[in-house]
Design a protein around this motif. Structure first.
Motif: not given
Length: 388
Positions: A71-72, A180, A201, A209, A212
């Motif tokens: 993710g970010g 992002v 992301s 979720k 990224g």
């Protein structure tokens, strides 16, 4: 009661087409991409196809410049720590903006304390625009890395990253941008800009979720932050999250297909919301740069109310919004972004962020316009009601 979701800067709903693309990787394309047998080869091909979709959306020159992450936040950390781990001797300074996401700002502040690095936090003006003179003055032969966000997560203000990156390169520094909130909402085109590193992301553009990517321009040395296998060309060890990666690729392909048509429609809805609220609620002001914002975001400060109370009361009406960044939820203090912009105290405590997506409808905006003024009025009446 019909619910309205206007907190898309915190997270977006997974697009059904993204979920459909992801589903086979849970039950059929389940092999390890590093395995040599057919099951692994199919998974590896799926990862490669997704890498190409990410490359295409951000305009990178080569698919091998895309590193998949969780993710970010991980992308930001890998960019910053990886770049500093490869920095040449004598370059011991970092430049960021004072309104960076905590994933960047807190990490850099920690590095200042634990490693003795010099950190320059560039201020912004009342519209959230970077102080370009202070930025230029901070750059020197000692600068190892610049990390400036592309679009602010609270106000939507867009930073002139192409110019900032060019200035960083003139100083011999690497340039990273936390994009992002920009990827999928703005054309980023990294190949034609002097950007070395870019974070994105999945859950900000209708993917799940936990996935990224980090763009690493060819030729940029990046010290790996995890030891283990040789996945992601040795830059990020660990078995690839094939379902998440495939979903991210599908989301990027959809964004590339729809960005030109979605952006003006979303901007029009945002403007209707913004104009309507300002007309209906006295003591309200829009934060951010009205001339340079992502299309989906409006951050409005309401005087004489607490933003947390607004968010909670709107939630009772089925309307989901945010009091700034989701990472600061629960805090009754104005965010570091609001503080940095110098928003007056009475307004600073009443900042509410409305963030739209391609799923937002005109009917939903009408409902918000019907409910918010009454909510603000109710809270103000409670605050100023004379004691019995």
């Amino acid at each position: 009661m019909t619910s309205v979701y206007l907190d898309n800067n915190a997270t977006t709903r997974v697009d059904i087409r993204v979920a459909e693309a992801m589903l086979p990787t849970l039950t059929e394309v389940f092999g390890n991409p590093s395995s040599l047998h057919a099951f692994g080869a199919v998974a590896k091909a799926a990862v490669a196809a997704a890498r190409e979709d990410v490359r295409a959306l951000i305009g990178a020159a080569h698919a091998d410049e895309i590193v998949f992450t969780s993710g970010g936040t991980e992308s930001d950390a890998l960019a910053i720590l990886g770049a500093l781990g490869s920095a040449t001797s004598g370059r011991t300074e970092i430049v960021i903006s004072v309104v960076e996401h905590p994933a960047v700002r807190r990490l850099c502040q920690s590095l200042q304390k634990t490693r003795g690095l010099v950190l320059h936090e560039i201020p912004v003006d009342g519209h959230g625009r970077l102080d370009r003179a202070a930025y230029a003055a901070a750059l020197s032969a000692r600068t190892a890395l610049v990390s400036i966000m592309w679009a602010n997560n609270e106000t939507g203000t867009v930073f002139p990253v192409a110019d900032l990156a060019a200035a960083a390169k003139t100083a011999g520094a690497l340039f990273h941008t936390d994009a992002v909130q920009a990827v999928g909402r703005l054309p980023v085109g990294v190949a034609e800009r002097m950007i070395d590193l870019l974070s994105l992301s999945g859950h900000k553009l209708h993917a799940p979720k936990g996935v990224g990517a980090l763009y690493v321009r060819r030729g940029v040395r990046l010290a790996a932050q995890t030891s283990g296998g040789s996945q992601e060309r040795g830059r990020r060890a660990g078995t690839e999250n094939v379902p998440g990666i495939v979903a991210l690729g599908a989301a990027c392909a959809l964004a590339a297909e729809r960005i030109a048509s979605d952006t003006p429609r979303i901007a029009a809805l945002r403007d209707t919301l913004e104009t309507g609220l300002l007309a209906r609620v006295a003591g309200a002001r829009v934060l951010g740069d009205s001339e340079s914002r992502v299309a989906n975001t409006t951050s409005i400060a309401f005087a004489a109310v607490e933003s947390e109370a607004v968010v909670r009361l709107l939630d009772r009406h089925g309307i989901a919004v945010s009091s700034g960044s989701a990472c600061a939820a629960g805090s009754v203090e104005p965010s570091h972004v609001v503080r940095a912009m110098g928003v007056p105290e009475d307004f600073a405590r009443g900042v509410v962020r409305f963030s739209l997506s391609r799923e937002t409808t005109a009917a939903e905006i009408d409902r918000v316009l019907a409910v918010v003024p009454a909510v603000i009025g109710e809270l103000r009446a409670d605050r100023f009601e004379p004691a019995a």
